[in-house]
Design a protein around this motif. Structure first.
Motif, PDB file in Angstrom:
ATOM      1  N   GLY A  83       0.786  -1.238   0.000  1.00  0.00           N
ATOM      2  CA  GLY A  83       0.000   0.000   0.000  1.00  0.00           C
ATOM      3  C   GLY A  83       0.807   1.272   0.000  1.00  0.00           C
ATOM      4  O   GLY A  83       0.253   2.354   0.191  1.00  0.00           O
ATOM      5  N   LEU A  84       2.124   1.160  -0.222  1.00  0.00           N
ATOM      6  CA  LEU A  84       2.991   2.338  -0.115  1.00  0.00           C
ATOM      7  C   LEU A  84       4.187   2.198  -1.047  1.00  0.00           C
ATOM      8  O   LEU A  84       4.404   1.155  -1.655  1.00  0.00           O
ATOM      9  CB  LEU A  84       3.467   2.492   1.338  1.00  0.00           C
ATOM     10  CG  LEU A  84       4.189   1.286   1.961  1.00  0.00           C
ATOM     11  CD1 LEU A  84       5.691   1.315   1.697  1.00  0.00           C
ATOM     12  CD2 LEU A  84       3.946   1.238   3.453  1.00  0.00           C
ATOM     13  N   GLN A  85       4.958   3.277  -1.147  1.00  0.00           N
ATOM     14  CA  GLN A  85       6.276   3.251  -1.783  1.00  0.00           C
ATOM     15  C   GLN A  85       7.317   3.547  -0.708  1.00  0.00           C
ATOM     16  O   GLN A  85       7.079   4.371   0.178  1.00  0.00           O
ATOM     17  CB  GLN A  85       6.393   4.326  -2.859  1.00  0.00           C
ATOM     18  CG  GLN A  85       5.457   4.144  -4.051  1.00  0.00           C
ATOM     19  CD  GLN A  85       5.509   5.352  -4.982  1.00  0.00           C
ATOM     20  OE1 GLN A  85       5.071   6.447  -4.627  1.00  0.00           O
ATOM     21  NE2 GLN A  85       6.034   5.157  -6.181  1.00  0.00           N
ATOM     22  N   THR A 133       7.937   0.495  -5.154  1.00  0.00           N
ATOM     23  CA  THR A 133       6.480   0.597  -5.105  1.00  0.00           C
ATOM     24  C   THR A 133       5.951  -0.754  -4.647  1.00  0.00           C
ATOM     25  O   THR A 133       6.027  -1.742  -5.387  1.00  0.00           O
ATOM     26  CB  THR A 133       5.930   0.975  -6.488  1.00  0.00           C
ATOM     27  OG1 THR A 133       6.464   2.245  -6.873  1.00  0.00           O
ATOM     28  CG2 THR A 133       4.405   1.059  -6.463  1.00  0.00           C
ATOM     29  N   ALA A 134       5.459  -0.794  -3.422  1.00  0.00           N
ATOM     30  CA  ALA A 134       5.032  -2.078  -2.856  1.00  0.00           C
ATOM     31  C   ALA A 134       3.694  -2.515  -3.435  1.00  0.00           C
ATOM     32  O   ALA A 134       3.465  -3.710  -3.631  1.00  0.00           O
ATOM     33  CB  ALA A 134       4.945  -1.977  -1.338  1.00  0.00           C
ATOM     34  N   GLY A 135       2.804  -1.569  -3.695  1.00  0.00           N
ATOM     35  CA  GLY A 135       1.496  -1.920  -4.238  1.00  0.00           C
ATOM     36  C   GLY A 135       0.855  -3.023  -3.414  1.00  0.00           C
ATOM     37  O   GLY A 135       0.778  -2.936  -2.187  1.00  0.00           O
ATOM     38  N   SER A 136       0.452  -4.117  -4.082  1.00  0.00           N
ATOM     39  CA  SER A 136      -0.264  -5.189  -3.383  1.00  0.00           C
ATOM     40  C   SER A 136       0.645  -6.005  -2.479  1.00  0.00           C
ATOM     41  O   SER A 136       0.153  -6.727  -1.617  1.00  0.00           O
ATOM     42  CB  SER A 136      -0.940  -6.103  -4.402  1.00  0.00           C
ATOM     43  OG  SER A 136       0.026  -6.633  -5.280  1.00  0.00           O
ATOM     44  N   ALA A 188       2.289   7.079   0.837  1.00  0.00           N
ATOM     45  CA  ALA A 188       1.026   6.325   0.786  1.00  0.00           C
ATOM     46  C   ALA A 188       0.506   6.322  -0.649  1.00  0.00           C
ATOM     47  O   ALA A 188       0.536   7.345  -1.332  1.00  0.00           O
ATOM     48  CB  ALA A 188       0.002   6.959   1.717  1.00  0.00           C
ATOM     49  N   LEU A 189       0.050   5.152  -1.096  1.00  0.00           N
ATOM     50  CA  LEU A 189      -0.535   5.075  -2.435  1.00  0.00           C
ATOM     51  C   LEU A 189      -2.031   5.376  -2.334  1.00  0.00           C
ATOM     52  O   LEU A 189      -2.709   4.870  -1.436  1.00  0.00           O
ATOM     53  CB  LEU A 189      -0.329   3.676  -3.028  1.00  0.00           C
ATOM     54  CG  LEU A 189       1.117   3.337  -3.386  1.00  0.00           C
ATOM     55  CD1 LEU A 189       1.241   1.859  -3.759  1.00  0.00           C
ATOM     56  CD2 LEU A 189       1.607   4.212  -4.534  1.00  0.00           C
ATOM     57  N   PRO A 190      -2.536   6.178  -3.276  1.00  0.00           N
ATOM     58  CA  PRO A 190      -3.980   6.458  -3.263  1.00  0.00           C
ATOM     59  C   PRO A 190      -4.774   5.191  -3.589  1.00  0.00           C
ATOM     60  O   PRO A 190      -4.243   4.245  -4.173  1.00  0.00           O
ATOM     61  CB  PRO A 190      -4.145   7.525  -4.345  1.00  0.00           C
ATOM     62  CG  PRO A 190      -2.944   7.415  -5.208  1.00  0.00           C
ATOM     63  CD  PRO A 190      -1.834   6.860  -4.357  1.00  0.00           C
ATOM     64  N   ASP A 191      -6.035   5.195  -3.201  1.00  0.00           N
ATOM     65  CA  ASP A 191      -6.862   3.994  -3.320  1.00  0.00           C
ATOM     66  C   ASP A 191      -6.840   3.414  -4.728  1.00  0.00           C
ATOM     67  O   ASP A 191      -6.783   2.195  -4.903  1.00  0.00           O
ATOM     68  CB  ASP A 191      -8.300   4.332  -2.898  1.00  0.00           C
ATOM     69  CG  ASP A 191      -9.098   3.078  -2.618  1.00  0.00           C
ATOM     70  OD1 ASP A 191      -8.581   2.196  -1.897  1.00  0.00           O
ATOM     71  OD2 ASP A 191     -10.209   2.951  -3.145  1.00  0.00           O
ATOM     72  N   ALA A 192      -6.837   4.274  -5.734  1.00  0.00           N
ATOM     73  CA  ALA A 192      -6.900   3.807  -7.121  1.00  0.00           C
ATOM     74  C   ALA A 192      -5.639   3.034  -7.533  1.00  0.00           C
ATOM     75  O   ALA A 192      -5.660   2.320  -8.536  1.00  0.00           O
ATOM     76  CB  ALA A 192      -7.110   5.006  -8.054  1.00  0.00           C
ATOM     77  N   HIS A 240      -3.293  -1.204  -5.046  1.00  0.00           N
ATOM     78  CA  HIS A 240      -3.186  -2.646  -5.310  1.00  0.00           C
ATOM     79  C   HIS A 240      -2.399  -2.929  -6.581  1.00  0.00           C
ATOM     80  O   HIS A 240      -2.460  -4.021  -7.124  1.00  0.00           O
ATOM     81  CB  HIS A 240      -4.584  -3.254  -5.397  1.00  0.00           C
ATOM     82  CG  HIS A 240      -5.406  -3.029  -4.159  1.00  0.00           C
ATOM     83  ND1 HIS A 240      -5.069  -3.590  -2.936  1.00  0.00           N
ATOM     84  CD2 HIS A 240      -6.519  -2.280  -3.932  1.00  0.00           C
ATOM     85  CE1 HIS A 240      -5.956  -3.208  -2.032  1.00  0.00           C
ATOM     86  NE2 HIS A 240      -6.842  -2.408  -2.603  1.00  0.00           N
ATOM     87  N   THR A 241      -1.664  -1.932  -7.049  1.00  0.00           N
ATOM     88  CA  THR A 241      -0.862  -2.099  -8.268  1.00  0.00           C
ATOM     89  C   THR A 241       0.225  -3.157  -8.048  1.00  0.00           C
ATOM     90  O   THR A 241       0.580  -3.475  -6.909  1.00  0.00           O
ATOM     91  CB  THR A 241      -0.250  -0.729  -8.669  1.00  0.00           C
ATOM     92  OG1 THR A 241       0.248  -0.829  -9.996  1.00  0.00           O
ATOM     93  CG2 THR A 241       0.877  -0.313  -7.743  1.00  0.00           C
ATOM     94  N   ALA A 242       0.731  -3.717  -9.144  1.00  0.00           N
ATOM     95  CA  ALA A 242       1.798  -4.712  -9.026  1.00  0.00           C
ATOM     96  C   ALA A 242       3.068  -4.042  -8.484  1.00  0.00           C
ATOM     97  O   ALA A 242       3.403  -2.921  -8.868  1.00  0.00           O
ATOM     98  CB  ALA A 242       2.074  -5.342 -10.386  1.00  0.00           C
ATOM     99  N   ALA A 243       3.772  -4.748  -7.624  1.00  0.00           N
ATOM    100  CA  ALA A 243       4.996  -4.207  -7.029  1.00  0.00           C
ATOM    101  C   ALA A 243       6.083  -4.055  -8.091  1.00  0.00           C
ATOM    102  O   ALA A 243       6.166  -4.850  -9.027  1.00  0.00           O
ATOM    103  CB  ALA A 243       5.475  -5.135  -5.922  1.00  0.00           C
TER     104      ALA A 243
END
Ligand code: MN
Length: 295
Positions: free
Chosen positions: A62-64, A95-98, A122-126, A129-132
């Protein structure tokens, strides 16, 4: 200029493994500056042997993560096979994403120095869940303004744009203020900003700053004036006010306690996150989940 004084937030001293750090974000009363949700400061220190930085494999979601050094070296390895030798002037951005796991260590071949920061975005909601993925930028755009030099870590300033992938409006800049100089930096009025004095001395619009302390400059400033007697290294972070309520626990940024419990369990049960195969030694277990309240 009738800008209000900067709001000062005391750092919290803690340990990262055996490495003493000062945590500047989050602190009581200040959880975010734009999308920046975490800021650890370590060093300056010198060492003759061993590894002052030795963070065994651990997960993020959920973060970078951003690693930025003023002195010394850190090596990054992650569960996707990403590797980066981080030196002063280079940006390590994960980018940790999911979900991804990584380890960060002082490399065996080193200068015997360590001085830097680690930040999380913090990654925004949109996009959370992106790929790391991992980005290593050996050099970042540099700007020369009267009285200072700037390494642009994230976002844009004075026509320069950082190559670091951003998911919401953001600014990160590492500034070297020359001895005896006064500088004026342009800011985006829609952003909130904070200033951290890393080394040397600095006053901002007449206010003398303590070192390794978060000074929040609020929103709606179009510029910021700084002055140093002996020279300074300064970190400037900012971004559009994040506008989403996040829930941060251990190494995760999520939205609900249920989500935190699920991602924690995935780490404990060896799902979702891969292994950091290069690291020699056990990985870090998640702490016990205490009562989590929505923030
Ligand atoms: Mn980490």
């Amino acid at each position: 200029m009738d800008d209000a004084p900067l709001e000062q937030y005391a750092p919290h001293a803690t340990l990262l493994g055996e490495l003493p750090i000062r945590r500047l974000l989050p602190v009581r009363q200040r959880r975010l500056v734009g999308p920046w949700c975490f800021l650890d400061r370590y060093g300056p220190l010198t060492f003759a042997g061993g590894k002052p930085m030795d963070v065994a494999p651990h997960p993020h979601a959920g973060l970078q993560t951003v690693t930025w050094l003023l002195d010394g070296e850190v090596v990054h390895h992650d569960s996707l096979g990403g590797e980066g030798l981080i030196r002063p002037g280079a940006l390590s951005l994960m980018t940790a994403g999911s979900g991804i796991a990584h380890a960060e260590e002082s490399p065996g071949e080193n200068s015997g120095k360590l001085n830097g920061v680690q930040l999380w975005v913090a990654l925004p909601d949109a996009h959370r869940h992106t790929a790391a993925h991992y980005e290593h930028h050996a050099e970042m755009p540099q700007l020369e303004l009267p009285g200072c030099r700037i390494n642009l870590i994230a976002g844009e300033m004075a026509g320069q744009v950082s190559p670091a992938q951003a998911y919401s409006p953001i600014l990160g800049a590492s500034i070297t203020v020359d001895r005896g100089r006064e500088v004026e930096l342009p800011l985006q009025g829609a952003f909130e900003h904070a200033v951290v004095l890393l080394t040397g001395d600095l006053s901002v619009e007449g206010q003398e700053l303590a070192r390794d302390t978060l000074y929040y400059a609020g929103t709606a400033r179009r510029q910021i004036g700084m002055r140093s007697r002996e020279g300074a290294r300064v970190l400037l972070i900012g971004g559009a006010p994040f506008g989403e309520t996040i829930l941060m626990w251990w190494n995760f940024v999520a939205r609900t306690p249920e989500e935190i419990a699920a991602v924690r369990l995935d780490w404990e049960e060896h799902r979702r996150f891969g292994d950091v195969k290069v690291y020699r030694g056990p990985r870090i277990s998640a702490p016990e989940l205490m009562h989590l309240r929505r923030s």
